[in-house]
Write an enzyme that holds these catalytic residues in place. Sequence first.
Site, PDB file in Angstrom:
ATOM      1  CG  HIS B  85      -2.005  -1.038   1.124  1.00 41.56           C
ATOM      2  ND1 HIS B  85      -2.613  -1.556   2.229  1.00 41.56           N
ATOM      3  CD2 HIS B  85      -2.552  -1.679   0.070  1.00 41.56           C
ATOM      4  CE1 HIS B  85      -3.486  -2.472   1.858  1.00 41.56           C
ATOM      5  NE2 HIS B  85      -3.463  -2.566   0.547  1.00 41.56           N
ATOM      6  CG  HIS B  91       1.973   9.694  -3.002  1.00 42.37           C
ATOM      7  ND1 HIS B  91       1.237  10.290  -3.990  1.00 42.37           N
ATOM      8  CD2 HIS B  91       2.906  10.602  -2.613  1.00 42.37           C
ATOM      9  CE1 HIS B  91       1.697  11.517  -4.195  1.00 42.37           C
ATOM     10  NE2 HIS B  91       2.714  11.729  -3.382  1.00 42.37           N
ATOM     11  CB  ILE B  92       0.328   6.042   2.502  1.00 44.51           C
ATOM     12  CG1 ILE B  92       1.761   6.325   2.926  1.00 44.51           C
ATOM     13  CG2 ILE B  92      -0.235   4.858   3.275  1.00 44.51           C
ATOM     14  CD1 ILE B  92       1.872   7.050   4.244  1.00 44.51           C
ATOM     15  CB  CYS B  93      -3.034   3.060  -1.110  1.00 50.37           C
ATOM     16  SG  CYS B  93      -4.710   2.674  -1.570  1.00 50.37           S
ATOM     17  CB  ALA B  94      -4.069   4.332   4.465  1.00 48.34           C
TER      18      ALA B  94
END
Lengths: 432, 150
Positions: B85, B91-94
């Site tokens: 993620h 960048h973080i996919c949360a």
Amino acid sequence: MEFDASIYNDDSVPDPTDFPPDTSAPGLRSLDGSFRCTICGEVYDAPVTLPCGHCFCSCVTMAIKQECPSCRKAANEGHLRPNPAIEEVVAAWKASRCVTIKEEERRRAISHQRGTPSKSVKKRKLTHERERSSSPDIECIPNPSRGPKTLTATNDILNSPCKPRKYKLSKLNTADSSTATSDTNEDELPAGSTDDSVNCPICEKRVVFRRMNQHIDSGCKDGLAPDPASANQSKQQWMKLMGAQQSKGKTKSMLVPCLHDLFRTLTINDDEFPLPKATYGTLKDKKIKEMLLEHDLPVQGERNQWIARHQRWVMVYNANLDRSIPNRKTKGELRRELKRWEEDLKKKKNSVSDIVVYEKKQKPEFDRLIQMARQSKSKTSVPKDAFLPASLVRISSDGRERDSSPACSSSSSSVAEANVIVLDSEGERQNS
Amino acid sequence: MASISARRLAKELREIEGEGCPVGINLIKADDFATWWFTIEVMGDSLYQGEVHTLQFRFDPQYPISSPAVQFLVTDGRTAPVHPHVYSNGHICASILGNEWSPVLSVVAVCVTLQSMLASCKKKERPVDNDRYVRNAPDNPKKVCRFSDY
């Protein structure tokens, strides 16, 4: 980890860490924390509750989106209900917070001094004396159910030679401690010491101390006539109860607001209902103007400003209704706040204040970019940068800096993606 | 009066100063109410043992109503953890940083969530669309969240 204190700038923001941690003052810090809205971190202002039970300031109206911010249970703005109980608690806490902080500091200072033995002894002695001195405090309260026994005790103590000192001490005690001591006691003791007579705990007549035993033995038949001053006093107490009195301590006035509120609610015509939200998009300029004028709001500026102004007004107006009636602000105050809000907004937003206007103005530029993106899509082999205007290049080069793969300039971007980037870059400019 | 975001952040900062951060999380920069940096490391048994990463928070004036822009820093020798993620640009996919942001969350709460996101990872790998994403990603991760909903 070093901090620059200036980050907090001028107005200090009170928060739970004003209190020592639980290890040295159990519960105080979390007590202060529990009076605070979990969204804005301020002490609840116009608290409202959702069906799930979570309580927030009225700032929740901005944050709520189909669910409770705390537990995510389904909820919407219509579910918000004012919470007068919390409001009252918070008002009392606000009043007592400073005192509590000071008192706590004093306590800590004393316990620090305890290091030296002499002080330690003194302190213990003081506490001891206080304990003793507190006994007349308690015993003196005229209480019919306790009757003669109480009286004897009081009598003995007051007749004993150390009476003046004791009285002084108990007075000191009252003044010192932040916790409210009995009001009755305050009223009674000075009276007793000045004219040497007290209220009989049974018949409430004024009776000279020394004759109190005989008075009660006689079945309350002799003694002085009811003291006019005392009658006056009871009248005053009734006045207090009805909320007419204002000068006395906070604790007392906090005890009666229920009654007080009731009267006010009955007398004040509570015909204020929350304002409905408007769907401004469907309204004509004239109608929006009318809506502003209906609440005596200014109509300067353009349509978008009217809408923003009216939206904000509906919010603060409805939030104000969540306050209990005595705490409500007048419409004049709300209008002044609205004005201040608008001025603040102007100060902050000098870059892009009006997105719609900005979009209209920049439309040719947008169209040009879209056109270019379409072209670059049809000729994917051509390096993207050649066609891109400055803003777009900036973004893509940013992306490349972070991307280690050399194949990044081979454009596979669809029209949709290109659009996204265009909008993004505009968005970024707005924020910067 | 300071804005709501500044007041709220001042309170959070005081709390961090007063009570400290949770284990493995350290505040390294908070010079203003716009950008904060934290170091984050996963404690105990995990794929990321011994790795220290830097998290950057950027706040807008609507915070906490709007979410902060959170990403790992990948400049000056710092790296983003390899995680399904986390993109290579940091960048973080949360969900909690996008749609599921809630204003009751705080900076420390986000740090802890990300820490546990790393701790629970089973296999170190980049997201499948990493290259494509990184190529087009704007500087601010929040801009992506908005448009990826389309």
